[in-house]
Write a protein that holds these residues in place. Structure first.
Motif, PDB file in Angstrom:
ATOM      1  N   UNK A   1     -41.907 -56.381  53.913  1.00 44.71           N
ATOM      2  CA  UNK A   1     -42.318 -56.213  55.273  1.00 44.71           C
ATOM      3  C   UNK A   1     -41.966 -54.703  55.680  1.00 44.71           C
ATOM      4  N   UNK A   2     -41.264 -54.147  54.774  1.00 47.93           N
ATOM      5  CA  UNK A   2     -40.687 -52.634  55.151  1.00 47.93           C
ATOM      6  C   UNK A   2     -41.196 -51.911  54.030  1.00 47.93           C
ATOM      7  N   UNK A   3     -41.418 -50.520  54.425  1.00 48.70           N
ATOM      8  CA  UNK A   3     -41.824 -49.370  53.505  1.00 48.70           C
ATOM      9  C   UNK A   3     -40.419 -48.635  53.272  1.00 48.70           C
ATOM     10  N   UNK A   4     -39.947 -48.914  51.918  1.00 47.68           N
ATOM     11  CA  UNK A   4     -38.676 -48.552  51.514  1.00 47.68           C
ATOM     12  C   UNK A   4     -38.520 -46.932  51.263  1.00 47.68           C
ATOM     13  N   UNK A   5     -39.623 -46.490  50.472  1.00 48.70           N
ATOM     14  CA  UNK A   5     -39.829 -44.882  50.313  1.00 48.70           C
ATOM     15  C   UNK A   5     -40.785 -44.396  50.952  1.00 48.70           C
ATOM     16  N   UNK A   6     -40.197 -43.162  52.089  1.00 46.58           N
ATOM     17  CA  UNK A   6     -40.967 -42.582  52.809  1.00 46.58           C
ATOM     18  C   UNK A   6     -41.982 -41.602  52.006  1.00 46.58           C
ATOM     19  N   UNK A   7     -43.101 -41.652  52.766  1.00 46.36           N
ATOM     20  CA  UNK A   7     -44.155 -40.706  52.065  1.00 46.36           C
ATOM     21  C   UNK A   7     -43.685 -39.183  51.879  1.00 46.36           C
ATOM     22  N   UNK A   8     -42.529 -38.881  52.723  1.00 49.82           N
ATOM     23  CA  UNK A   8     -42.359 -37.339  52.976  1.00 49.82           C
ATOM     24  C   UNK A   8     -41.400 -36.932  51.785  1.00 49.82           C
ATOM     25  N   UNK A   9     -40.953 -37.907  50.803  1.00 49.38           N
ATOM     26  CA  UNK A   9     -39.930 -37.686  49.753  1.00 49.38           C
ATOM     27  C   UNK A   9     -40.623 -36.735  48.830  1.00 49.38           C
ATOM     28  N   UNK A  10     -39.756 -35.631  48.601  1.00 47.43           N
ATOM     29  CA  UNK A  10     -40.442 -34.758  47.516  1.00 47.43           C
ATOM     30  C   UNK A  10     -39.654 -35.065  46.332  1.00 47.43           C
ATOM     31  N   UNK A  11     -40.366 -34.884  45.263  1.00 42.11           N
ATOM     32  CA  UNK A  11     -39.923 -35.580  43.733  1.00 42.11           C
ATOM     33  C   UNK A  11     -40.457 -34.377  42.775  1.00 42.11           C
ATOM     34  N   UNK A  12     -39.168 -34.026  42.109  1.00 39.09           N
ATOM     35  CA  UNK A  12     -39.469 -32.907  41.022  1.00 39.09           C
ATOM     36  C   UNK A  12     -38.604 -33.331  39.896  1.00 39.09           C
ATOM     37  N   UNK A  13     -39.385 -33.534  38.598  1.00 37.88           N
ATOM     38  CA  UNK A  13     -39.003 -34.236  37.514  1.00 37.88           C
ATOM     39  C   UNK A  13     -37.809 -35.232  37.904  1.00 37.88           C
ATOM     40  N   UNK A  14     -38.179 -36.243  38.537  1.00 39.41           N
ATOM     41  CA  UNK A  14     -37.253 -37.272  38.822  1.00 39.41           C
ATOM     42  C   UNK A  14     -37.883 -38.745  38.689  1.00 39.41           C
ATOM     43  N   UNK A  15     -37.098 -39.808  38.555  1.00 37.74           N
ATOM     44  CA  UNK A  15     -37.298 -41.167  38.463  1.00 37.74           C
ATOM     45  C   UNK A  15     -36.856 -41.951  39.692  1.00 37.74           C
ATOM     46  N   UNK A  16     -37.517 -42.853  39.976  1.00 38.83           N
ATOM     47  CA  UNK A  16     -36.970 -43.861  41.012  1.00 38.83           C
ATOM     48  C   UNK A  16     -37.324 -45.149  40.467  1.00 38.83           C
ATOM     49  N   UNK A  17     -35.994 -45.895  40.231  1.00 41.48           N
ATOM     50  CA  UNK A  17     -36.131 -47.392  39.950  1.00 41.48           C
ATOM     51  C   UNK A  17     -35.933 -48.275  41.133  1.00 41.48           C
ATOM     52  N   UNK A  18     -37.017 -48.757  41.185  1.00 43.06           N
ATOM     53  CA  UNK A  18     -36.922 -49.754  42.522  1.00 43.06           C
ATOM     54  C   UNK A  18     -35.867 -51.039  42.347  1.00 43.06           C
TER      55      UNK A  18
END
Length: 337
Positions: free
Chosen positions: A245-262
């Motif tokens: 029901x909720x967006x957890x990761x904002x669309x404005x996040x800047x990612x450089x050579x990184x990994x997100x494990x939900x």
């Protein structure tokens, strides 16, 4: 329907995080604890919330009061702010909001979260929300008769009474009845440890024939100290991910050579560089994370975290942490483990 939220002081068990914001305003999965609490209550009640009354310490300040008013506005409810000038217990805190104590209401303490899908029995005079626990001797518990009515409330029983622990959320069909009984508690100076307690008002209601029933929740999550708050953040992230029901990761996040494990919550304008985040991590708006591995942690807004390997960590607003530090400036109540 009203929601009455005693918030009392800032909370000493979560220092240093509560030096700048009160404990109920600490974010869990991107939302303040108190906001998640009242939204969950509104979902269970399935009816319009007319008013949310917050009972706070006067030193919270205008900025905190504005945030509380915004939380009420988000539920299209009137906000009322009351002050508890002395730490004289739960019964005293509730009576500080006596102008709002009329009609149907839920009273909820702002250091606990829950998940539930039970239907509230609005024919009862009152409902006490409970959770089945493995160690009832550590809690206040209720005993039930064969009709399922609450017949006894026992604090930390040495001998087994029940495994249904009271979680600190109550529904009253007419909260003015509780107000009348708490007025008597204060007039008669019934105190425990120098405090007036809601339980004594409840006991007087029951003695006058009021019917109390249990409402059993599925999950009960504490936010009393750093360890359990980090754990609650992890559990809440999993629930939100499952519900979708909720967006957890904002669309404005800047990612450089990184990994997100939900699951993770990552706020607005966060910058991740050479970093592995997750699972079960919340990162507040404007935070920069560089060359880090972070899991099972809660990081608030506008922090700078570099060269760190963190697990079960809690880092506050505007904090700066470098895992390669050689020069350290640590304030009151700070903890490095």
């Amino acid at each position: 329907m009203k929601i009455i939220v005693p918030m009392a002081g800032r909370g000493s068990r979560l220092r240093p995080h509560t030096l700048t914001i009160p404990k109920p305003l600490i974010p869990i999965a991107g939302k303040p604890i108190v906001q998640r609490l009242v939204e969950s209550i509104a979902e269970v009640l399935e009816e319009k919330i007319d008013e949310i009354a917050f009972i706070i310490s006067e030193d919270f300040g205008a900025e905190i009061e504005a945030k509380l008013k915004d939380i009420a506005k988000g539920l299209d409810a009137k906000s009322s702010i009351y002050y508890q000038d002395k730490p004289l217990g739960t019964g005293h805190a509730i009576m500080c909001a006596k102008e709002s104590l009329q009609g149907p209401a839920v009273i909820a303490y702002a250091d606990t979260l829950f998940k539930a899908d039970f239907k509230l029995d609005k024919d009862a005079d009152a409902v006490m929300w409970v959770k089945k626990v493995d160690n009832p001797e550590a809690f206040g518990v209720v005993n039930l008769n064969d009709k399922g009515h609450i017949t006894e409330l026992v604090e930390k029983p040495k001998d087994f009474v029940s495994d249904l622990a009271v979680i600190g959320i109550y529904y009253f069909k007419d909260v003015s009845v509780l107000k009348t009984q708490l007025e008597k508690v204060i007039e008669e100076n019934i105190m425990h440890g120098g405090e007036y307690q809601i339980n004594d008002g409840i006991k007087k209601m029951r003695a006058n024939g009021a019917v109390f029933k249990p409402g059993q929740v599925d999950e009960w999550m504490d936010c009393g100290n750093k360890h359990v708050t980090v754990e609650t953040n992890s559990r809440m992230l999993k629930f939100i991910q499952q519900e979708g029901k909720e967006q957890l990761i904002s669309s404005s996040v800047k990612i450089e050579d990184s990994e997100i494990i939900e699951p993770c919550f990552i706020g607005e304008n966060v910058f991740l560089k050479n970093t592995k985040i997750g699972p079960n991590v919340s990162i507040g708006d404007g935070t920069v994370v560089d060359n880090c591995t972070i899991k099972n942690s809660l990081i608030q807004e506008h922090a700078e975290i570099t060269n760190a390997k963190l697990d079960k960590a809690m880092i506050g607003n505007f904090a700066r942490f470098d895992g390669n530090f050689t020069s350290v400036s640590i304030g009151d109540y700070s903890i490095l483990e």
